[in-house]
Design a protein around this motif. Structure first.
Motif, PDB file in Angstrom:
ATOM      1  N   ILE A 111       1.259  -1.279  -0.274  1.00 46.07           N
ATOM      2  CA  ILE A 111       0.222  -0.399  -0.058  1.00 46.07           C
ATOM      3  C   ILE A 111       0.969   1.106   0.090  1.00 46.07           C
ATOM      4  N   GLN A 112       2.380   1.363   0.118  1.00 45.80           N
ATOM      5  CA  GLN A 112       3.138   2.435   0.491  1.00 45.80           C
ATOM      6  C   GLN A 112       3.153   3.090  -0.997  1.00 45.80           C
ATOM      7  N   ASP A 113       3.507   1.631  -1.717  1.00 44.21           N
ATOM      8  CA  ASP A 113       4.253   2.281  -3.841  1.00 44.21           C
ATOM      9  C   ASP A 113       2.532   2.677  -3.708  1.00 44.21           C
ATOM     10  N   ASP A 114       1.345   2.532  -2.976  1.00 45.81           N
ATOM     11  CA  ASP A 114       0.031   3.120  -4.371  1.00 45.81           C
ATOM     12  C   ASP A 114       0.371   4.703  -4.251  1.00 45.81           C
ATOM     13  N   PRO A 115       0.095   5.453  -5.371  1.00 47.72           N
ATOM     14  CA  PRO A 115      -0.235   6.696  -5.762  1.00 47.72           C
ATOM     15  C   PRO A 115      -0.973   7.782  -5.153  1.00 47.72           C
ATOM     16  N   GLU A 116      -1.861   7.305  -4.815  1.00 42.40           N
ATOM     17  CA  GLU A 116      -2.955   7.740  -4.179  1.00 42.40           C
ATOM     18  C   GLU A 116      -2.962   8.319  -2.523  1.00 42.40           C
ATOM     19  N   LEU A 117      -2.656   6.938  -1.813  1.00 41.09           N
ATOM     20  CA  LEU A 117      -2.351   6.698   0.055  1.00 41.09           C
ATOM     21  C   LEU A 117      -1.236   6.432  -0.055  1.00 41.09           C
ATOM     22  N   GLY A 118      -0.180   6.282  -0.704  1.00 36.30           N
ATOM     23  CA  GLY A 118       1.307   5.677  -0.372  1.00 36.30           C
ATOM     24  C   GLY A 118       1.960   6.873   0.519  1.00 36.30           C
ATOM     25  N   GLN A 119       1.703   8.464  -0.047  1.00 35.11           N
ATOM     26  CA  GLN A 119       2.613   9.761  -0.097  1.00 35.11           C
ATOM     27  C   GLN A 119       1.570   9.859   1.584  1.00 35.11           C
ATOM     28  N   HIS A 120       0.778   9.325   2.145  1.00 31.60           N
ATOM     29  CA  HIS A 120       0.340   9.523   3.431  1.00 31.60           C
ATOM     30  C   HIS A 120       0.716   8.988   3.994  1.00 31.60           C
ATOM     31  N   ILE A 121       0.915   7.404   4.197  1.00 33.79           N
ATOM     32  CA  ILE A 121       1.615   6.376   4.715  1.00 33.79           C
ATOM     33  C   ILE A 121       2.826   6.212   5.627  1.00 33.79           C
ATOM     34  N   LEU A 122       3.393   6.296   6.244  1.00 33.36           N
ATOM     35  CA  LEU A 122       4.566   6.743   7.191  1.00 33.36           C
ATOM     36  C   LEU A 122       5.381   5.263   7.103  1.00 33.36           C
ATOM     37  N   GLU A 123       4.885   3.892   7.417  1.00 32.47           N
ATOM     38  CA  GLU A 123       5.316   2.656   8.144  1.00 32.47           C
ATOM     39  C   GLU A 123       4.386   1.882   7.682  1.00 32.47           C
ATOM     40  N   PRO A 124       4.586   0.430   7.107  1.00 34.04           N
ATOM     41  CA  PRO A 124       3.986  -0.407   6.722  1.00 34.04           C
ATOM     42  C   PRO A 124       2.614  -0.791   7.148  1.00 34.04           C
ATOM     43  N   PRO A 125       1.291  -1.103   7.179  1.00 36.91           N
ATOM     44  CA  PRO A 125       0.636  -1.405   7.843  1.00 36.91           C
ATOM     45  C   PRO A 125       0.583  -2.966   9.058  1.00 36.91           C
ATOM     46  N   GLN A 126       0.021  -2.356   9.647  1.00 41.54           N
ATOM     47  CA  GLN A 126       0.278  -4.137  10.596  1.00 41.54           C
ATOM     48  C   GLN A 126      -1.089  -4.484  11.222  1.00 41.54           C
ATOM     49  N   ILE A 127      -1.318  -5.704  10.831  1.00 43.48           N
ATOM     50  CA  ILE A 127      -2.234  -6.535  10.453  1.00 43.48           C
ATOM     51  C   ILE A 127      -2.566  -6.968  11.789  1.00 43.48           C
ATOM     52  N   LEU A 128      -3.200  -6.646  13.639  1.00 45.68           N
ATOM     53  CA  LEU A 128      -2.407  -7.651  14.388  1.00 45.68           C
ATOM     54  C   LEU A 128      -3.040  -8.990  14.821  1.00 45.68           C
ATOM     55  N   GLY A 129      -4.220  -9.311  13.688  1.00 46.62           N
ATOM     56  CA  GLY A 129      -5.038 -10.704  13.640  1.00 46.62           C
ATOM     57  C   GLY A 129      -6.046 -10.759  14.310  1.00 46.62           C
ATOM     58  N   ILE A 130      -7.288 -11.830  14.865  1.00 47.34           N
ATOM     59  CA  ILE A 130      -8.242 -11.460  15.084  1.00 47.34           C
ATOM     60  C   ILE A 130      -8.474 -10.484  16.501  1.00 47.34           C
ATOM     61  N   ASN A 131      -8.884  -9.355  17.229  1.00 48.50           N
ATOM     62  CA  ASN A 131      -9.438  -8.464  17.834  1.00 48.50           C
ATOM     63  C   ASN A 131     -10.538  -9.081  18.774  1.00 48.50           C
ATOM     64  N   ALA A 132     -11.313  -9.687  18.079  1.00 52.73           N
ATOM     65  CA  ALA A 132     -12.229  -9.305  18.960  1.00 52.73           C
ATOM     66  C   ALA A 132     -13.862 -10.974  17.726  1.00 52.73           C
ATOM     67  N   ILE A 133     -14.025 -10.711  19.264  1.00 53.98           N
ATOM     68  CA  ILE A 133     -14.878 -12.060  18.562  1.00 53.98           C
ATOM     69  C   ILE A 133     -16.228 -12.393  19.166  1.00 53.98           C
ATOM     70  N   SER A 134     -17.534 -12.698  18.546  1.00 54.90           N
ATOM     71  CA  SER A 134     -18.961 -12.084  19.035  1.00 54.90           C
ATOM     72  C   SER A 134     -19.951 -13.196  18.082  1.00 54.90           C
ATOM     73  N   VAL A 135     -20.598 -12.759  18.144  1.00 58.54           N
ATOM     74  CA  VAL A 135     -22.103 -13.737  18.589  1.00 58.54           C
ATOM     75  C   VAL A 135     -22.162 -13.225  16.825  1.00 58.54           C
ATOM     76  N   THR A 136     -22.273 -12.067  15.844  1.00 60.38           N
ATOM     77  CA  THR A 136     -21.927 -11.200  14.609  1.00 60.38           C
ATOM     78  C   THR A 136     -21.303 -11.834  13.939  1.00 60.38           C
ATOM     79  N   GLY A 137     -19.992 -12.630  14.385  1.00 59.56           N
ATOM     80  CA  GLY A 137     -18.897 -12.043  13.806  1.00 59.56           C
ATOM     81  C   GLY A 137     -17.657 -12.339  14.606  1.00 59.56           C
ATOM     82  N   VAL A 138     -16.341 -12.126  12.716  1.00 62.52           N
ATOM     83  CA  VAL A 138     -14.813 -12.098  14.235  1.00 62.52           C
ATOM     84  C   VAL A 138     -14.252 -10.553  13.980  1.00 62.52           C
ATOM     85  N   THR A 139     -13.574 -10.000  14.352  1.00 63.31           N
ATOM     86  CA  THR A 139     -13.427  -8.937  14.339  1.00 63.31           C
ATOM     87  C   THR A 139     -11.736  -8.580  13.919  1.00 63.31           C
ATOM     88  N   PHE A 140     -11.534  -7.799  13.262  1.00 60.57           N
ATOM     89  CA  PHE A 140      -9.762  -8.134  12.156  1.00 60.57           C
ATOM     90  C   PHE A 140      -9.903  -6.477  12.704  1.00 60.57           C
TER      91      PHE A 140
END
Length: 317
Positions: free
Chosen positions: A243-272
């Protein structure tokens, strides 16, 4: 004519009046108080008055020169501070000029007080009672203006420590918005709905600066319970790793995004959860665009998202 001489002449005139007539007393006084004595006395008064006026004028001239020197020195310091930055930001210039106004106002007050005290002393007035009265008045004023003093002191440290400036987005208690003005007494915000919020600096105990140095986009993505978690994580990496090489968003992003994984589980679904470090005030732009792209990627790859359904149960009969 000296005072002792006047007293002696008066005593002699009283003695003469006891043994002689009024004409003899008049002739005696005329001979004693000559024209030269009167001229000498008047000249002494005029000399003293002229010297006093000269001293007062000298004090005023020196005070004006001191004010001019103070103003030029403070402005020179501010100019050097701003010139030391290659591209001085707006908040730096505003902060420097506000602090310069504080120093200049304090210096003017000190010079004025010293000049007035010197002038009063020069014309022969006792300044001791005036100082005592001013002290009592200052105590009474301080007791009646505690809130104003608190606002001013807190405002000075806000500017001196550069806690926030014009253009920053801050949150104070339940109030938030973009800083439009900050001075010694108050901070003015513009909220997201356009309302102007005025906060006395004395009421600011804790402040959140959402645009200091860098910002962070926090993106929570919820998928349906039936979605494969490994497929979701793999798709997020495929979408965000470059995404840092994206011509639209790359200039605003300082570091590679961090995907933390599953953050919450509920009856409706799973949150990342995804964290993206961005330039100041760009976190909301990045959040909106990434949510849009993630939603489109989920649709293209058949990853389901939670769907709320409702059912109506009719009574029997």
């Amino acid at each position: 004519m000296p005072v002792a001489w006047v007293g002696l002449v008066g005593f002699a005139a009283v003695g003469l009046a006891a043994v002689a007539g009024p004409e003899e007393v008049y002739d005696f006084l005329v001979d004693a108080v000559t024209r030269e004595d009167v001229q000498r006395q008047i000249w002494g008064w005029l000399s003293d008055a002229a010297w006093s006026l000269f001293q007062v004028a000298l004090i005023v001239i020196i005070s004006l020169l001191a004010l001019r020197l103070l103003r030029s020195s403070v402005r020179g310091i501010v100019a050097r501070i701003i010139a030391s930055q290659e591209q001085p930001p707006r908040e730096l210039e505003q902060r420097a000029r506000t602090l310069a106004n504080v120093v200049e106002s304090a210096g003017k007050l000190v010079i004025f007080i010293v000049a007035v005290m010197m002038i009063l002393t020069n014309i022969g007035l006792e300044i001791g009672p005036l100082i005592a009265s001013a002290g009592l008045a200052g105590i009474a004023l301080g007791l009646g203006a505690q809130t104003l003093v608190s606002d001013t002191i807190n405002g000075f440290f806000i500017l001196f420590e550069n806690q926030y400036g014009v253009g920053d987005v801050i949150k104070v208690d339940q109030l938030s918005g973009t800083v439009e003005e900050v001075n010694l007494r108050r901070t003015v915000l513009r909220s997201v709905n356009g309302a102007q919020v005025i906060i006395p600096n004395g009421q600011i105990r804790a402040v959140e600066n959402l645009s200091k140095g860098w910002s962070r986009a926090v993106i929570d993505i919820e998928t349906a319970p039936t979605a494969d978690d490994s497929d979701v994580v793999a798709l997020l990496h495929q979408l965000l790793d470059s995404i840092q090489d994206d011509p639209e968003l790359g200039q605003h992003i300082l570091e590679p995004p961090q995907i933390l994984g599953i953050n919450a589980i509920s009856v409706t679904g799973v949150t990342f959860r995804i964290l993206v470090k961005t330039e100041p005030l760009q976190q909301w732009t990045v959040e909106r665009e990434l949510r849009l792209r993630i939603r489109e990627a989920f649709r293209a790859n058949g990853i389901a998202v939670p769907v709320l359904t409702s059912a109506t149960i009719s009574p029997a009969g």
